[in-house]
Design an enzyme around this catalytic site. Structure first.
Site, short mmCIF file in Angstrom:
data_model
loop_
_atom_site.label_atom_id
_atom_site.label_comp_id
_atom_site.label_asym_id
_atom_site.label_seq_id
_atom_site.Cartn_x
_atom_site.Cartn_y
_atom_site.Cartn_z
N GLU A 190 -40.05 -22.64 -62.77
CA GLU A 190 -39.49 -23.94 -63.16
C GLU A 190 -38.94 -23.90 -64.58
O GLU A 190 -37.88 -24.47 -64.86
CB GLU A 190 -40.58 -25.00 -63.02
CG GLU A 190 -40.12 -26.42 -63.33
CD GLU A 190 -41.26 -27.41 -63.24
OE1 GLU A 190 -41.10 -28.52 -63.78
OE2 GLU A 190 -42.31 -27.08 -62.66
N LYS A 206 -49.40 -21.36 -58.31
CA LYS A 206 -48.86 -22.53 -59.03
C LYS A 206 -48.41 -22.15 -60.44
O LYS A 206 -47.40 -22.66 -60.95
CB LYS A 206 -49.93 -23.63 -59.09
CG LYS A 206 -49.51 -24.89 -59.86
CD LYS A 206 -48.26 -25.53 -59.27
CE LYS A 206 -48.08 -26.99 -59.70
NZ LYS A 206 -48.13 -27.25 -61.11
N GLY A 244 -53.31 -38.42 -59.90
CA GLY A 244 -54.60 -38.63 -59.25
C GLY A 244 -54.64 -39.93 -58.46
O GLY A 244 -55.10 -39.97 -57.31
#
Length: 345
Positions: free
Chosen positions: A201, A194, A18
């Site tokens: 992954e 995602k 962030g």
């Protein structure tokens, strides 16, 4: 080069990703309002040019209409924060969830905000702690109008077209995918993409780890092996007499290899710092995306053997297979004459 369309964005959640998203936006000429329960994190970004907020109420009052508020929070606290935030927002304001929420929650949240005429966007964000320099790959879901309105924000956060070589066979000249961000579809589509990205992954990481483990154990023929009825013999020990430097293998794979990747880069760096990886426990967490990917594959009837196996291997690393292993040991002990029972004091 600074953007020619500077905008204001509010960001809640100043963890490493962030905070670096804020820095990347400010570097491109955008203005940021920031809020976090950690006052030190707010102060740090204030020192770099952001406008800090002391509460959610203060955060909202410092945003210009139509407001854009980006949540970069753990999935478990998104709903609680969203419930407080929507009470303070006004029609045509937009909320972007940039964390790893479950895409089905996005569908529900979009419906929750619709009667208030608030826009809800889900934005899968990949790039980790390296995104400040490399940029973040963005997978976006939501209504077309607010996505288009916030395009300068997404463009600034994304890596940009120069981050990869052009695809040789690509003839399409429109779209934002070559810049590293993509509007994938309506609510939930960004986090769905995602989610699958992270499931992939899991499989890639497992294959790299397993391959390097096989190389590490290529000296099996040089080691003494127990010779008993419970241990399978190594029939040709002369075929396994290699002592190969695994760290150097990872290093050479980074250059010109078809398996060369960012994941191999990270592995090579870890092995350079800790050749025997003593500082790592071997426990691998799963934050949800792998599970959700497997559930989607089951619902769709799509074979996903690699991702499913990689997920269950993570469960095993967490000790969740220990009882099953004990059951197997018990069965084998009873079958084989109690050879595997723990010795009694």
């Amino acid at each position: 080069m600074a953007t020619d369309t500077p905008m204001q964005l509010g960001l809640i959640g100043l963890g490493r990703m962030g905070a670096n998203i804020v820095r990347r936006l400010m570097r491109d000429g955008h203005r940021c309002v920031v809020y976090d329960l950690n006052e030190t994190a707010v102060k740090e970004l204030e020192g770099e040019g952001a406008l800090g907020a002391s509460s959610l109420e203060d955060f909202v009052t410092k945003l210009e209409r139509p407001r854009a508020a980006w949540l970069m929070l753990p999935a478990a606290v998104v709903q609680r924060t969203l419930d407080q935030l929507v009470e303070l927002l006004e029609p045509d304001d937009a909320v972007i969830d940039g964390g790893n929420s479950y895409y089905r929650d996005d569908i529900t949240r979009s419906k929750q905000l619709a009667p208030r005429r608030l826009h809800y966007l889900d934005c899968g964000t990949s790039g980790g702690v390296w995104g400040l320099e490399r940029g973040y790959c963005l997978m976006i879901g939501g209504e077309p109008e607010p996505v288009a309105r916030l395009d300068p924000i997404f463009r600034a956060i994304a890596p940009g077209a120069g981050s990869a070589e052009p695809t040789p066979s690509r003839t399409r000249t429109t779209g934002t995918a070559p810049d590293g961000y993509l509007h994938c579809g309506p609510s939930g589509a960004g986090h769905f993409v995602k989610m699958v990205h992270n499931g992939i992954e899991y499989g890639m990481m497992a294959a790299i780890a397993e391959g390097l483990s096989i190389i590490k154990n290529a000296d099996a023929g040089l080691r003494d092996r127990t010779a008993d009825a419970e241990t399978a013999p190594l029939r040709e020990p002369e075929a396994y007499r290699y002592r190969i430097d695994v760290g150097e293998v990872a290093e050479v794979w980074r250059r010109g290899s078809v398996v060369g990747s960012w994941l191999v880069d990270l592995t090579a760096d870890a092995l350079a710092r800790s050749p025997r990886l003593e500082e790592f426990t071997g426990r691998v967490s799963d934050s949800g995306e792998g599970r959700w990917t497997v559930l989607a594959a089951v619902d769709e009837g799509v074979p996903a053997a690699v991702i499913t196996t990689a997920l269950t291997e993570r469960f095993a690393s967490q000790g969740l297979g220990e009882f099953a292993d004990r059951v197997l040991s018990a069965m084998r002990s009873e079958f084989g004459g109690h050879a595997e029972k723990r010795s009694q004091p």
